[in-house]
Write a protein that holds these residues in place. Sequence first.
Motif, mmCIF file in Angstrom:
data_model
loop_
_atom_site.group_PDB
_atom_site.id
_atom_site.type_symbol
_atom_site.label_atom_id
_atom_site.label_comp_id
_atom_site.label_asym_id
_atom_site.label_seq_id
_atom_site.Cartn_x
_atom_site.Cartn_y
_atom_site.Cartn_z
ATOM 1 N N GLY A 9 0.654 -0.674 -0.130
ATOM 2 C CA GLY A 9 -0.223 -0.215 -0.056
ATOM 3 C C GLY A 9 0.573 1.740 0.247
ATOM 4 N N LEU A 10 2.064 1.691 0.704
ATOM 5 C CA LEU A 10 2.848 2.511 1.014
ATOM 6 C C LEU A 10 3.775 3.021 -0.382
ATOM 7 C CD1 LEU A 10 3.767 4.479 2.369
ATOM 8 C CD2 LEU A 10 5.683 2.955 3.319
ATOM 9 N N GLY A 11 3.945 1.916 -1.659
ATOM 10 C CA GLY A 11 4.232 1.131 -2.386
ATOM 11 C C GLY A 11 3.491 2.163 -3.783
ATOM 12 N N PHE A 12 2.358 2.011 -3.192
ATOM 13 C CA PHE A 12 1.192 2.419 -3.961
ATOM 14 C C PHE A 12 1.342 3.676 -3.888
ATOM 15 C CE2 PHE A 12 -1.384 -1.761 -4.625
ATOM 16 C CZ PHE A 12 -1.122 -2.376 -5.136
ATOM 17 N N ALA A 13 1.415 4.794 -2.650
ATOM 18 C CA ALA A 13 1.057 6.032 -2.423
ATOM 19 C C ALA A 13 2.077 6.573 -3.204
ATOM 20 C CB ALA A 13 1.208 5.999 -0.721
ATOM 21 N N PHE A 14 3.774 5.981 -3.187
ATOM 22 C CA PHE A 14 4.967 7.033 -3.687
ATOM 23 C C PHE A 14 4.579 6.827 -5.176
ATOM 24 C CE2 PHE A 14 6.493 6.833 0.477
ATOM 25 C CZ PHE A 14 7.326 7.878 0.574
ATOM 26 N N CYS A 15 3.502 5.283 -5.506
ATOM 27 C CA CYS A 15 3.639 5.415 -7.199
ATOM 28 C C CYS A 15 2.629 6.720 -7.703
ATOM 29 C CB CYS A 15 2.956 4.823 -7.847
ATOM 30 S SG CYS A 15 3.886 2.990 -8.184
ATOM 31 N N PHE A 16 1.444 7.171 -6.065
ATOM 32 C CA PHE A 16 0.659 8.268 -6.983
ATOM 33 C C PHE A 16 1.521 9.631 -6.641
ATOM 34 C CE2 PHE A 16 -2.507 11.476 -4.934
ATOM 35 C CZ PHE A 16 -2.871 11.570 -5.383
ATOM 36 N N PHE A 17 2.024 9.520 -5.932
ATOM 37 C CA PHE A 17 3.461 10.960 -5.641
ATOM 38 C C PHE A 17 3.871 11.194 -6.497
ATOM 39 C CE2 PHE A 17 3.652 9.710 -0.953
ATOM 40 C CZ PHE A 17 2.370 10.350 -0.367
ATOM 41 N N ALA A 18 4.481 9.855 -7.391
ATOM 42 C CA ALA A 18 5.413 9.782 -8.123
ATOM 43 C C ALA A 18 4.728 10.869 -9.769
ATOM 44 C CB ALA A 18 5.964 8.733 -8.860
ATOM 45 N N ALA A 19 3.378 9.843 -9.627
ATOM 46 C CA ALA A 19 2.173 10.258 -10.800
ATOM 47 C C ALA A 19 2.049 11.751 -10.361
ATOM 48 C CB ALA A 19 1.181 9.411 -11.213
ATOM 49 N N GLY A 20 1.669 13.164 -9.593
ATOM 50 C CA GLY A 20 1.661 14.039 -9.354
ATOM 51 C C GLY A 20 2.731 14.914 -9.601
ATOM 52 N N ARG A 21 4.080 14.410 -9.623
ATOM 53 C CA ARG A 21 5.796 14.968 -10.255
ATOM 54 C C ARG A 21 5.110 14.902 -11.006
ATOM 55 N NH1 ARG A 21 7.507 16.593 -5.378
ATOM 56 N NH2 ARG A 21 7.254 15.015 -3.602
ATOM 57 N N ILE A 22 4.255 14.473 -12.750
ATOM 58 C CA ILE A 22 4.758 14.501 -14.456
ATOM 59 C C ILE A 22 2.471 15.215 -14.188
ATOM 60 C CG2 ILE A 22 4.138 13.052 -16.001
ATOM 61 C CD1 ILE A 22 5.819 10.569 -14.859
ATOM 62 N N ALA A 23 2.072 14.557 -13.609
ATOM 63 C CA ALA A 23 0.535 15.387 -13.841
ATOM 64 C C ALA A 23 0.457 16.839 -13.445
ATOM 65 C CB ALA A 23 -0.606 14.798 -13.090
ATOM 66 N N VAL A 24 0.823 17.425 -12.797
ATOM 67 C CA VAL A 24 1.126 18.382 -12.062
ATOM 68 C C VAL A 24 2.355 19.466 -11.636
ATOM 69 C CG1 VAL A 24 -1.654 18.941 -10.690
ATOM 70 C CG2 VAL A 24 0.269 18.313 -9.503
ATOM 71 N N PRO A 25 3.058 19.312 -12.728
ATOM 72 C CA PRO A 25 4.749 19.423 -12.351
ATOM 73 C C PRO A 25 4.956 21.017 -11.691
ATOM 74 C CG PRO A 25 4.570 19.242 -14.643
ATOM 75 C CD PRO A 25 3.090 18.923 -14.002
ATOM 76 N N ASP A 26 3.605 22.350 -11.976
ATOM 77 C CA ASP A 26 3.418 23.271 -11.896
ATOM 78 C C ASP A 26 3.628 23.766 -10.772
ATOM 79 O OD1 ASP A 26 4.952 23.917 -14.598
ATOM 80 O OD2 ASP A 26 2.754 24.168 -15.747
ATOM 81 N N GLU A 27 2.961 22.854 -10.584
ATOM 82 C CA GLU A 27 2.009 23.153 -8.629
ATOM 83 C C GLU A 27 2.694 22.942 -7.463
ATOM 84 O OE1 GLU A 27 -2.047 21.854 -7.335
ATOM 85 O OE2 GLU A 27 -2.690 22.872 -9.192
ATOM 86 N N LEU A 28 3.629 21.868 -8.246
ATOM 87 C CA LEU A 28 4.350 21.377 -7.407
ATOM 88 C C LEU A 28 5.773 22.222 -7.337
ATOM 89 C CD1 LEU A 28 3.967 17.820 -7.753
ATOM 90 C CD2 LEU A 28 3.813 18.996 -5.733
ATOM 91 N N ILE A 29 6.512 22.452 -8.305
ATOM 92 C CA ILE A 29 7.811 23.548 -8.378
ATOM 93 C C ILE A 29 7.452 24.519 -7.551
ATOM 94 C CG2 ILE A 29 8.748 25.308 -10.540
ATOM 95 C CD1 ILE A 29 8.437 22.585 -11.992
ATOM 96 N N ALA A 30 5.708 25.317 -7.908
ATOM 97 C CA ALA A 30 5.990 26.322 -6.962
ATOM 98 C C ALA A 30 5.212 26.520 -5.391
ATOM 99 C CB ALA A 30 4.764 26.922 -7.543
ATOM 100 N N MET A 31 5.830 24.996 -4.832
ATOM 101 C CA MET A 31 6.395 25.162 -4.162
ATOM 102 C C MET A 31 6.707 24.624 -3.488
ATOM 103 S SD MET A 31 3.376 21.738 -3.352
ATOM 104 C CE MET A 31 3.737 21.413 -0.914
ATOM 105 N N LEU A 32 8.531 24.826 -3.963
ATOM 106 C CA LEU A 32 9.391 25.207 -3.797
ATOM 107 C C LEU A 32 9.904 26.810 -3.565
ATOM 108 C CD1 LEU A 32 11.600 22.580 -5.548
ATOM 109 C CD2 LEU A 32 10.604 22.059 -3.591
ATOM 110 N N PRO A 33 10.353 27.311 -2.929
ATOM 111 C CA PRO A 33 10.799 28.382 -3.072
ATOM 112 C C PRO A 33 11.948 28.775 -4.394
ATOM 113 C CG PRO A 33 11.380 27.853 -0.536
ATOM 114 C CD PRO A 33 11.207 26.773 -1.987
#
Length: 165
Positions: free
Chosen positions: A36-60
């Motif tokens: 289950g934790l592995g599935f969650a980390f796959c989901f996190f990785a998919a988010g890096r591809i699906a919404v990279p701009d939102e995640l880039i904005a989360m960095l200073p």
Amino acid sequence: MTDVVIVMLCIVPLMLHLAWPGKSSARSRARFGALGLGFAFCFFAAGRIAVPDELIAMLPPWVPYRPLIIYGTGLLELGIAAALFTSKWRKWGGMAAAAVLILFFPANVYAAINNIGTLASLPGPAYLWIRGPLQLFLLAWTYWPIRWVHAPASRFIRDAGSKIF
């Protein structure tokens, strides 16, 4: 909403395993917890591809190579997921998962203070009231499966094995 998805990704494999008829050992429960934790980390990785701009904005803004960091951490998260899916690398994957969860939390604090990211509709500290407990849940969930990776066999199993062989 994504927080609910993350929790469900962690819990559902274990719940399905427990609902399956038959005997369930602590090691098998830990294995399904790691799944289950592995599935969650796959989901996190998919988010890096699906919404990279939102995640880039989360960095200073002063952080160099922000897009590269986001895509690189996505690959790291896929590696962590792959490690969690294998018994040989599960312990290292769990330790890497815990480190990532701790190291990424300052980005969540920055996003909360500056109202950036997927929960931008929640102002400042409200974001952390959701994200903070989720991070703690994931850290606890990370520890649970890996503690069984190299646990010694019970005394009963050792004694029974010595009598057979």
